[in-house]
Design a protein around this motif. Structure first.
Motif, PDB file in Angstrom:
ATOM      1  N   MET A 323       0.842  -1.200   0.000  1.00  0.00           N
ATOM      2  CA  MET A 323       0.000   0.000   0.000  1.00  0.00           C
ATOM      3  C   MET A 323       0.879   1.252   0.000  1.00  0.00           C
ATOM      4  N   ARG A 324       0.406   2.296  -0.623  1.00  0.00           N
ATOM      5  CA  ARG A 324       1.122   3.573  -0.553  1.00  0.00           C
ATOM      6  C   ARG A 324       0.989   4.156   0.857  1.00  0.00           C
ATOM      7  N   MET A 325       2.001   4.904   1.257  1.00  0.00           N
ATOM      8  CA  MET A 325       2.014   5.415   2.632  1.00  0.00           C
ATOM      9  C   MET A 325       1.045   6.573   2.819  1.00  0.00           C
ATOM     10  N   GLN A 326       0.870   7.405   1.798  1.00  0.00           N
ATOM     11  CA  GLN A 326      -0.108   8.498   1.835  1.00  0.00           C
ATOM     12  C   GLN A 326       0.021   9.338   3.114  1.00  0.00           C
ATOM     13  N   THR A 327       1.163   9.966   3.276  1.00  0.00           N
ATOM     14  CA  THR A 327       1.416  10.789   4.453  1.00  0.00           C
ATOM     15  C   THR A 327       1.620  12.238   4.042  1.00  0.00           C
ATOM     16  N   ASP A 328       0.890  13.126   4.679  1.00  0.00           N
ATOM     17  CA  ASP A 328       0.885  14.538   4.297  1.00  0.00           C
ATOM     18  C   ASP A 328       2.250  15.230   4.391  1.00  0.00           C
ATOM     19  N   PRO A 329       3.092  14.936   5.396  1.00  0.00           N
ATOM     20  CA  PRO A 329       4.384  15.645   5.457  1.00  0.00           C
ATOM     21  C   PRO A 329       5.247  15.470   4.208  1.00  0.00           C
ATOM     22  N   THR A 330       5.059  14.356   3.487  1.00  0.00           N
ATOM     23  CA  THR A 330       5.855  14.169   2.265  1.00  0.00           C
ATOM     24  C   THR A 330       5.392  15.112   1.158  1.00  0.00           C
ATOM     25  N   ILE A 331       4.106  15.424   1.159  1.00  0.00           N
ATOM     26  CA  ILE A 331       3.605  16.403   0.188  1.00  0.00           C
ATOM     27  C   ILE A 331       4.246  17.757   0.438  1.00  0.00           C
ATOM     28  N   ILE A 332       4.256  18.142   1.699  1.00  0.00           N
ATOM     29  CA  ILE A 332       4.795  19.459   2.074  1.00  0.00           C
ATOM     30  C   ILE A 332       6.266  19.566   1.705  1.00  0.00           C
ATOM     31  N   TYR A 333       7.054  18.536   2.001  1.00  0.00           N
ATOM     32  CA  TYR A 333       8.485  18.594   1.723  1.00  0.00           C
ATOM     33  C   TYR A 333       8.757  18.680   0.221  1.00  0.00           C
ATOM     34  N   GLY A 334       7.962  17.949  -0.566  1.00  0.00           N
ATOM     35  CA  GLY A 334       8.142  17.965  -2.018  1.00  0.00           C
ATOM     36  C   GLY A 334       7.781  19.292  -2.658  1.00  0.00           C
ATOM     37  N   MET A 335       6.939  20.060  -1.975  1.00  0.00           N
ATOM     38  CA  MET A 335       6.562  21.371  -2.499  1.00  0.00           C
ATOM     39  C   MET A 335       7.661  22.411  -2.270  1.00  0.00           C
ATOM     40  N   GLY A 336       8.535  22.151  -1.319  1.00  0.00           N
ATOM     41  CA  GLY A 336       9.624  23.098  -1.060  1.00  0.00           C
ATOM     42  C   GLY A 336       9.107  24.450  -0.618  1.00  0.00           C
ATOM     43  N   SER A 337       9.640  25.485  -1.202  1.00  0.00           N
ATOM     44  CA  SER A 337       9.279  26.850  -0.821  1.00  0.00           C
ATOM     45  C   SER A 337       7.881  27.241  -1.274  1.00  0.00           C
ATOM     46  N   ARG A 338       7.232  26.393  -2.064  1.00  0.00           N
ATOM     47  CA  ARG A 338       5.884  26.711  -2.546  1.00  0.00           C
ATOM     48  C   ARG A 338       4.821  26.456  -1.478  1.00  0.00           C
ATOM     49  N   TYR A 339       5.170  25.737  -0.444  1.00  0.00           N
ATOM     50  CA  TYR A 339       4.186  25.442   0.598  1.00  0.00           C
ATOM     51  C   TYR A 339       3.875  26.707   1.402  1.00  0.00           C
ATOM     52  N   GLU A 340       2.589  26.988   1.558  1.00  0.00           N
ATOM     53  CA  GLU A 340       2.158  28.225   2.220  1.00  0.00           C
ATOM     54  C   GLU A 340       1.321  27.971   3.466  1.00  0.00           C
ATOM     55  N   GLY A 341       1.309  26.741   3.951  1.00  0.00           N
ATOM     56  CA  GLY A 341       0.590  26.462   5.197  1.00  0.00           C
ATOM     57  C   GLY A 341      -0.607  25.567   5.046  1.00  0.00           C
ATOM     58  N   ASN A 342      -1.101  25.351   3.832  1.00  0.00           N
ATOM     59  CA  ASN A 342      -2.269  24.488   3.619  1.00  0.00           C
ATOM     60  C   ASN A 342      -2.005  23.506   2.483  1.00  0.00           C
ATOM     61  N   ILE A 343      -2.562  22.299   2.604  1.00  0.00           N
ATOM     62  CA  ILE A 343      -2.493  21.300   1.533  1.00  0.00           C
ATOM     63  C   ILE A 343      -3.845  21.311   0.810  1.00  0.00           C
ATOM     64  N   ARG A 344      -3.791  21.584  -0.480  1.00  0.00           N
ATOM     65  CA  ARG A 344      -5.012  21.609  -1.290  1.00  0.00           C
ATOM     66  C   ARG A 344      -5.106  20.336  -2.115  1.00  0.00           C
ATOM     67  N   ARG A 345      -6.252  20.137  -2.734  1.00  0.00           N
ATOM     68  CA  ARG A 345      -6.461  18.934  -3.530  1.00  0.00           C
ATOM     69  C   ARG A 345      -5.428  18.827  -4.647  1.00  0.00           C
ATOM     70  N   ARG A 346      -5.123  19.933  -5.287  1.00  0.00           N
ATOM     71  CA  ARG A 346      -4.137  19.879  -6.379  1.00  0.00           C
ATOM     72  C   ARG A 346      -2.735  19.529  -5.862  1.00  0.00           C
ATOM     73  N   ASP A 347      -2.476  19.859  -4.602  1.00  0.00           N
ATOM     74  CA  ASP A 347      -1.190  19.476  -4.023  1.00  0.00           C
ATOM     75  C   ASP A 347      -1.128  17.965  -3.802  1.00  0.00           C
ATOM     76  N   ILE A 348      -2.245  17.393  -3.394  1.00  0.00           N
ATOM     77  CA  ILE A 348      -2.296  15.937  -3.194  1.00  0.00           C
ATOM     78  C   ILE A 348      -2.139  15.215  -4.532  1.00  0.00           C
ATOM     79  N   ASP A 349      -2.701  15.799  -5.569  1.00  0.00           N
ATOM     80  CA  ASP A 349      -2.669  15.158  -6.885  1.00  0.00           C
ATOM     81  C   ASP A 349      -1.365  15.400  -7.643  1.00  0.00           C
ATOM     82  N   GLU A 350      -0.556  16.342  -7.184  1.00  0.00           N
ATOM     83  CA  GLU A 350       0.691  16.646  -7.889  1.00  0.00           C
ATOM     84  C   GLU A 350       1.737  15.569  -7.611  1.00  0.00           C
ATOM     85  N   LYS A 351       2.324  15.061  -8.661  1.00  0.00           N
ATOM     86  CA  LYS A 351       3.358  14.032  -8.488  1.00  0.00           C
ATOM     87  C   LYS A 351       4.721  14.697  -8.381  1.00  0.00           C
ATOM     88  N   THR A 352       5.282  14.660  -7.190  1.00  0.00           N
ATOM     89  CA  THR A 352       6.643  15.143  -6.963  1.00  0.00           C
ATOM     90  C   THR A 352       7.503  13.945  -6.557  1.00  0.00           C
TER      91      THR A 352
END
Length: 427
Positions: A323-352
């Motif tokens: 199963m995929r781990m599906q953990t939010d902190p990995t989304i935030i780290y992959g966004m780098g400086s683009r992260y502004e404090g909230n995870i949106r649907r498009r952030d979840i769907d973005e493949k980094t």
């Protein structure tokens, strides 16, 4: 004396002389000495008496009661011997306490604020035979003037207590600077903290330094997988994330950033090596580096120490099931400086490179600086079949084994959050 009769055998010459001798001896023994005999006795006074056995024919020497001074001399020698042995034992204890060597390589030692010299003695007491804590305390009291200062100290290989104290005393003569790195922060946070610290000399973290230049300056070749070294992703390439142990440190003013980063790397490497060598069986990690990656995720997912083994069990179970781990902190780290404090649907769907909602398995590097306890939890997960967890909204997380139970836990969390918002007055 009467004359012999005819029936009486004639006397033999030997009998006559013998009897006469016995009579003379008996007469001398029974006769009281005259005044003329006294000087003769005085002349032989203090000399050994004549052995009467030579005269009487008795083979056993006659015993005389005299004052035996040799007994008291022997007793004195015995006491001196015992005292000498006690003194020798004490000297050995003093030598072992001050100059007995502890078996350890050259290493950096962190002294925390509030620690004392006395608190360092148990390590020597456990490893050095005949080590005396009382002697050590007496030595410290008489030889060490200043209190123990917090800081990072480098002890030599196989140090004696006297050598260690000499090193630690130098802390009182140097101004110390504080370097605080909180677990869960990133290497980027660490770099910035060192750049902003005026007491740290800048050698590595220059204005134009990047991941590759920092890795090269620290000479840490071989610790990163090839896919990290050769990655085209600027976040991934030569990223040393996770390799520095978070904690609070004290360094002498003027210490270089290279020294600090090298020390923190060695500490993290040791913590990872120790945990890996004692890991639980049947884990999905192929290398210590993969365990470090997972430890960083666990560190970001919970700040509750008791929950770490359970979070570890969830990810362990999911990986074993594919199963995929599906953990939010990995989304935030992959966004780098683009992260502004909230995870949106498009952030979840973005493949980094890091988004575990979109990639299988682990991200390419750690996403934070994990603590030693997070590393330990990674390699010793709890005995649990849980596959999901979600925040409760009141502290901690709820762990569940099925998707239906997880969805219900999510609804409960959302309800708690709505209740909190309704009770919050408008700004």
């Amino acid at each position: 004396m009467s004359k012999p009769t005819s029936e009486t055998p004639p006397e033999r010459p030997n009998d006559t002389s013998s009897n006469q001798q016995d009579s003379d001896v008996g007469q001398r023994a029974d006769t009281t000495p005259t005044d003329s005999d006294v000087p003769a006795v005085e002349e032989v006074k203090g000399k050994p008496a004549t052995d009467v056995s030579l005269i009487s024919g008795d083979n056993k020497p006659r015993k005389y009661k005299t004052d035996n001074q040799s007994f008291f001399m022997q007793r004195g020698y015995q006491i001196l011997l015992v005292l000498g042995l006690i003194a020798a034992f004490f000297l050995v204890m003093v030598y072992q306490t001050l100059f007995g060597r502890i078996d350890q390589p050259q290493k950096m030692v962190t002294i925390e604020k509030g620690q004392t010299y006395y608190g360092l003695l148990p390590q020597w007491q456990q490893q050095i035979p005949l080590f005396s804590a009382s002697i050590a305390k007496l030595y410290i009291k008489s030889q060490v003037d200043a209190p123990l200062h917090a800081g990072i100290y480098q002890l030599p290989e196989n140090p004696t207590m006297a050598e260690a104290l000499q090193v630690l005393e130098q802390g009182a003569k140097a101004a110390m600077v504080k370097v605080q790195i909180i677990e869960g922060k990133t290497s980027k946070d660490l770099y910035q903290s060192l750049r902003d610290n005026p007491g740290i000399k800048k050698e590595v973290l220059t204005a134009d330094s990047d991941n590759a230049s920092i890795a090269k300056a620290l000479d840490l070749a071989g610790i990163l997988p090839d896919e990290v070294v050769n990655s085209n992703d600027p976040i991934v390439n030569h990223n040393l994330e996770g390799w520095f142990a978070p904690d609070t440190y004290y360094y002498g003013e003027g210490t270089s950033d290279k020294q600090v980063l090298t020390d923190l790397y060695k500490r993290q490497q040791q913590a990872l090596t120790d945990a890996w060598e004692n890991r639980a069986p049947d884990l999905p990690y192929k290398s210590p580096y993969e365990a470090l990656v997972m430890a960083s995720i666990i560190e970001k997912e919970t700040s509750v120490p008791d929950e770490r083994p359970l979070v570890s069990a969830v990810f362990n179970n999911r990986m074993n099931k594919g199963m995929r781990m599906q953990t939010d902190p990995t989304i935030i780290y992959g966004m780098g400086s683009r992260y502004e404090g909230n995870i949106r649907r498009r952030d979840i769907d973005e493949k980094t490179s890091y988004n575990t909602y979109q990639i299988d398995g682990l991200p390419p590097t750690p996403i934070a600086l994990p603590s030693a306890s997070a590393i330990e939890a990674t390699l010793h997960p709890a005995d649990s079949d849980a596959l999901y967890f979600v925040a409760t909204g009141t502290g901690g997380h709820k762990f569940t084994n099925s998707l239906d139970a997880h969805n219900q836990a999510v609804k409960e969390y959302l309800g708690v959050m709505r209740e909190k918002r309704s009770q919050t007055p408008p700004q």
